[in-house]
Structures are given as C-alpha cells and as structure tokens.
Design an enzyme around this catalytic site. Structure first.
Site, PDB file in Angstrom:
ATOM      1  N   SER A  61       0.799  -1.230   0.000  1.00  0.00           N
ATOM      2  CA  SER A  61       0.000   0.000   0.000  1.00  0.00           C
ATOM      3  C   SER A  61       0.828   1.275   0.000  1.00  0.00           C
ATOM      4  O   SER A  61       0.271   2.354  -0.205  1.00  0.00           O
ATOM      5  CB  SER A  61      -0.952   0.006   1.190  1.00  0.00           C
ATOM      6  OG  SER A  61      -2.024  -0.855   0.901  1.00  0.00           O
ATOM      7  N   LYS A  64       0.438   3.372  -3.001  1.00  0.00           N
ATOM      8  CA  LYS A  64      -0.735   4.237  -3.209  1.00  0.00           C
ATOM      9  C   LYS A  64      -0.364   5.724  -3.213  1.00  0.00           C
ATOM     10  O   LYS A  64      -1.028   6.531  -3.865  1.00  0.00           O
ATOM     11  CB  LYS A  64      -1.789   3.953  -2.125  1.00  0.00           C
ATOM     12  CG  LYS A  64      -2.429   2.573  -2.283  1.00  0.00           C
ATOM     13  CD  LYS A  64      -3.215   2.156  -1.057  1.00  0.00           C
ATOM     14  CE  LYS A  64      -3.849   0.775  -1.240  1.00  0.00           C
ATOM     15  NZ  LYS A  64      -4.430   0.244  -0.009  1.00  0.00           N
ATOM     16  N   TYR A 181      -2.907  -2.688 -10.456  1.00  0.00           N
ATOM     17  CA  TYR A 181      -2.893  -2.536  -8.991  1.00  0.00           C
ATOM     18  C   TYR A 181      -2.000  -3.589  -8.325  1.00  0.00           C
ATOM     19  O   TYR A 181      -1.169  -3.273  -7.472  1.00  0.00           O
ATOM     20  CB  TYR A 181      -4.333  -2.608  -8.455  1.00  0.00           C
ATOM     21  CG  TYR A 181      -4.396  -2.574  -6.943  1.00  0.00           C
ATOM     22  CD1 TYR A 181      -4.217  -1.377  -6.249  1.00  0.00           C
ATOM     23  CD2 TYR A 181      -4.596  -3.741  -6.212  1.00  0.00           C
ATOM     24  CE1 TYR A 181      -4.243  -1.346  -4.857  1.00  0.00           C
ATOM     25  CE2 TYR A 181      -4.631  -3.725  -4.823  1.00  0.00           C
ATOM     26  CZ  TYR A 181      -4.451  -2.528  -4.154  1.00  0.00           C
ATOM     27  OH  TYR A 181      -4.461  -2.492  -2.782  1.00  0.00           O
ATOM     28  N   TYR A 233      -4.324   3.882   7.943  1.00  0.00           N
ATOM     29  CA  TYR A 233      -5.680   3.321   8.052  1.00  0.00           C
ATOM     30  C   TYR A 233      -6.395   3.798   9.316  1.00  0.00           C
ATOM     31  O   TYR A 233      -6.210   4.934   9.718  1.00  0.00           O
ATOM     32  CB  TYR A 233      -5.633   1.787   7.963  1.00  0.00           C
ATOM     33  CG  TYR A 233      -4.933   1.362   6.717  1.00  0.00           C
ATOM     34  CD1 TYR A 233      -5.441   1.732   5.472  1.00  0.00           C
ATOM     35  CD2 TYR A 233      -3.753   0.652   6.757  1.00  0.00           C
ATOM     36  CE1 TYR A 233      -4.784   1.389   4.314  1.00  0.00           C
ATOM     37  CE2 TYR A 233      -3.095   0.302   5.586  1.00  0.00           C
ATOM     38  CZ  TYR A 233      -3.624   0.672   4.384  1.00  0.00           C
ATOM     39  OH  TYR A 233      -2.981   0.342   3.239  1.00  0.00           O
ATOM     40  N   VAL A 251       1.365  -3.739   3.886  1.00  0.00           N
ATOM     41  CA  VAL A 251       1.289  -5.011   4.617  1.00  0.00           C
ATOM     42  C   VAL A 251       2.566  -5.856   4.518  1.00  0.00           C
ATOM     43  O   VAL A 251       2.672  -6.900   5.164  1.00  0.00           O
ATOM     44  CB  VAL A 251       0.081  -5.891   4.205  1.00  0.00           C
ATOM     45  CG1 VAL A 251      -1.224  -5.349   4.741  1.00  0.00           C
ATOM     46  CG2 VAL A 251       0.036  -6.127   2.719  1.00  0.00           C
TER      47      VAL A 251
HETATM   48  N1  GLN Z   1      -1.822  -5.552  -2.024  1.00  0.00           N
HETATM   49  C1  GLN Z   1      -2.442  -5.374  -0.763  1.00  0.00           C
HETATM   50  C2  GLN Z   1      -3.951  -5.550  -0.877  1.00  0.00           C
HETATM   51  O1  GLN Z   1      -4.553  -5.037  -1.765  1.00  0.00           O
HETATM   52  C3  GLN Z   1      -2.100  -4.036  -0.183  1.00  0.00           C
HETATM   53  C4  GLN Z   1      -2.718  -3.798   1.172  1.00  0.00           C
HETATM   54  C5  GLN Z   1      -1.848  -3.057   2.139  1.00  0.00           C
HETATM   55  O2  GLN Z   1      -0.629  -2.955   2.021  1.00  0.00           O
HETATM   56  N2  GLN Z   1      -2.474  -2.573   3.197  1.00  0.00           N
HETATM   57  O3  GLN Z   1      -4.564  -6.217  -0.097  1.00  0.00           O
END
Ligand code: GLN
Length: 299
Positions: A61, A64, A181, A233, A251
């Site tokens: 993420s 992003k 993505y 988050y 993550v």
């Molecule tokens: N690729 C992961 C997902 O879409 C990214 C989520 C994350 O890093 N919080 O679930």
C-alpha cells in the site's frame, strides 16, 4: 547519528514477538519477523542506515502515494478528487462497506483502485521507471512471485473493482486495472529506497541526490496531507498523535515517513498489528520522532 539509529533498532527488536507477518498474500508469509531496518535521508541527500538495510520487501500500500502523485500531476486535484474523497475512515483498508460512488480516500484499496484506473493506460513500466527515479535506484523491479501470489488468491480486490465498475467510477477494463494494482503493490525495494522516495516528498519534489524535479509542489503537499489523514488506516489519528509524522504503511511491513523540509524515512519490520501496520516500524518512528524532535506539530 548511526549510533542513535542502531539504539532505536535495538529497542524495536525487543518487540519482535508481537504481531503477525501478513499471510493472506501467501508469498508474504515467508518473511522473517526479526529482520528489521531503518533508513533516514536528509534533504541534502545524506543517508544513514541501521539493521538489515539490504532486506527487500514489496511496496504494497505504500505504492498508493506514488500512484496518487502521478494521477495528481497528470489530471490535477479537481478531477482526481471528483473521483475519490479525502476523509479518513474507521474501517479496514479492504473494506467494501464505506462508500457509495466515491471511495472515502485514495489510501484504502477502493480509492487506490480508482487511481490505478486513471493510470492504467500508461504502462506499468512507466510507473516502475518513475519509482526508480524517486528512489534514485535504476535496479528496482517487480517481485513476480508476490504479484502472482496476490493475483491468484485475491477475491476481495476483484469484488471492490467490479463494484466500482458497476458504480461507473472505474471506466477502464477491470481486469487490466486489477493487474496494474497488483503490480504496483509488488514493486520490490528496501529501506534505503524508501528513505530516498520519502526524501523527495520532504524536499518538495526534488530528489536530494540527483536534483531531478520529480513532483510538483502542490502534489507533494497534497500527498503528505493525505498520509497524515489516512496513511495508517484506522490507526491514523492515534499514530499521528504518538509520532507526529505523515506516514504510509504497507502489509509487507514497510512504512515510508516524511518530515517536511528535513527527512525522508524508511522503516521495515514484518510483524503487523490488526490494522496491517508494522508494529516495530511504528515503534521505530515513535522513538526517532521523540529522540530527534521530528513531530511536525512542535517547533
Ligand atoms: N496488495 C495489498 C492488498 O490489496 C495491499 C494492502 C496493504 O498494504 N495494506 O490487499
């Protein structure tokens, strides 16, 4: 400085037993929880590292913020924020619940996928090349195994993307958008690369080492703001109160943090809390912030 970072890393290492390595993307589950690292780059380009600085992990993420930057530079803020909101949300990053047409923000998966759909027509290689420039490292590449692992096991992300297509907020091909993505999430790098990328945001868009202008001032400003609002988050408010530095987690266990005008920071520790944020990484940032007086709300 290096001694300070090593001391902070040692403190964080004591938290090794906490949290879990992400396993919902099977390929991420092989990571060793005791491999941690910390890197700091100032806006003159001086890099200081501690721990397993060569340990690689995927952006997840953290990507992003980079896709948001590209979308802002390409389409402008009015257009981008007509498609995705800018408010924090008290729901998990992969929620399907929180939005009607417009996802709450570009840091949850739904918002990030709308952003990916805006970029899907330019190739993934263009994005990868941009990440290499931000990191000042031409060798950054896709981790094919992580990409395939997420693609073959994710049902939630396709559900979100098809729902957005139904709502007409994704107008591109859904499978192509998902592909983009998953690939952006699977770009592999290390904490030194994260510190470089963060330092570009800290330095108002100019890479401190290569001096290349990579982000316009306004886009850098907006991205840092959204990192503060929702980069961690549903823990964003608590994190900002504890640490006082805009940050974005992934993550994989990485966190990229920006102290405007001063430092770009990359931390890594794959043990995650229930929100998907690195426990040791957040601890390192907290210690670093108080040791070096980095809280952006103090002066
Ligand atoms: N690729 C992961 C997902 O879409 C990214 C989520 C994350 O890093 N919080 O679930």
């Amino acid at each position: 400085m290096r001694e300070k970072l090593i001391e902070i890393l040692n403190q964080a290492q004591k938290m090794e037993y906490l949290g879990n390595v992400a396993s919902y993307i099977p390929e991420l589950s092989h990571k060793n929880k005791n491999r941690m690292a910390l890197a700091l780059m100032d806006t003159k380009g001086n890099l200081t590292v501690a721990g397993e600085a060569k340990e690689s992990f995927t952006l997840q993420s953290m990507s992003k913020i980079i896709t948001l930057t590209r979308a802002l530079m390409r389409y402008g803020e009015d257009f981008v924020f007509s498609r995705v909101g800018v408010e924090s949300v008290d729901l998990p990053f992969n929620t399907l619940k929180s939005f009607t047409i417009k996802p709450n923000n570009p840091m949850i998966n739904a918002g990030a996928m709308v952003i990916s759909s805006l970029l899907v027509k330019e190739s993934f290689e263009t994005l990868l090349d941009y990440v290499c420039k931000l990191a000042g490292n031409p060798t950054i590449h896709l981790n094919e195994a992580v990409y395939k692992s997420e693609k073959s096991t994710s049902y939630r992300n396709p559900a979100i993307a098809y729902y957005l297509k139904d709502l007409k907020n994704i107008t591109t091909d859904v499978e192509e958008t998902l592909e983009y993505y998953y690939r952006q999430c699977s770009i592999e790098l290390n904490v030194c690369d994260l510190a470089n990328i963060a330092a570009v945001y800290a330095n108002n868009g100019i890479h401190p080492v290569t001096k290349e202008p990579l982000i316009d001032l306004r886009s850098a400003e907006i991205v840092k703001t959204l990192m503060a609002v929702c980069g961690m988050y549903d823990e964003s408010g608590n994190f900002l109160m504890r640490v006082g530095i805009p940050a974005k987690s992934g993550v994989s266990g990485g966190i990229l943090a920006v102290v405007p005008g001063r430092y770009g920071i990359g931390v890594y520790g794959p043990g995650l809390d229930e929100n998907g944020n690195s426990i040791a990484g957040a601890k390192m940032l907290e210690l670093l912030s108080s040791e070096m007086k980095l809280n952006i709300f103090s002066y």
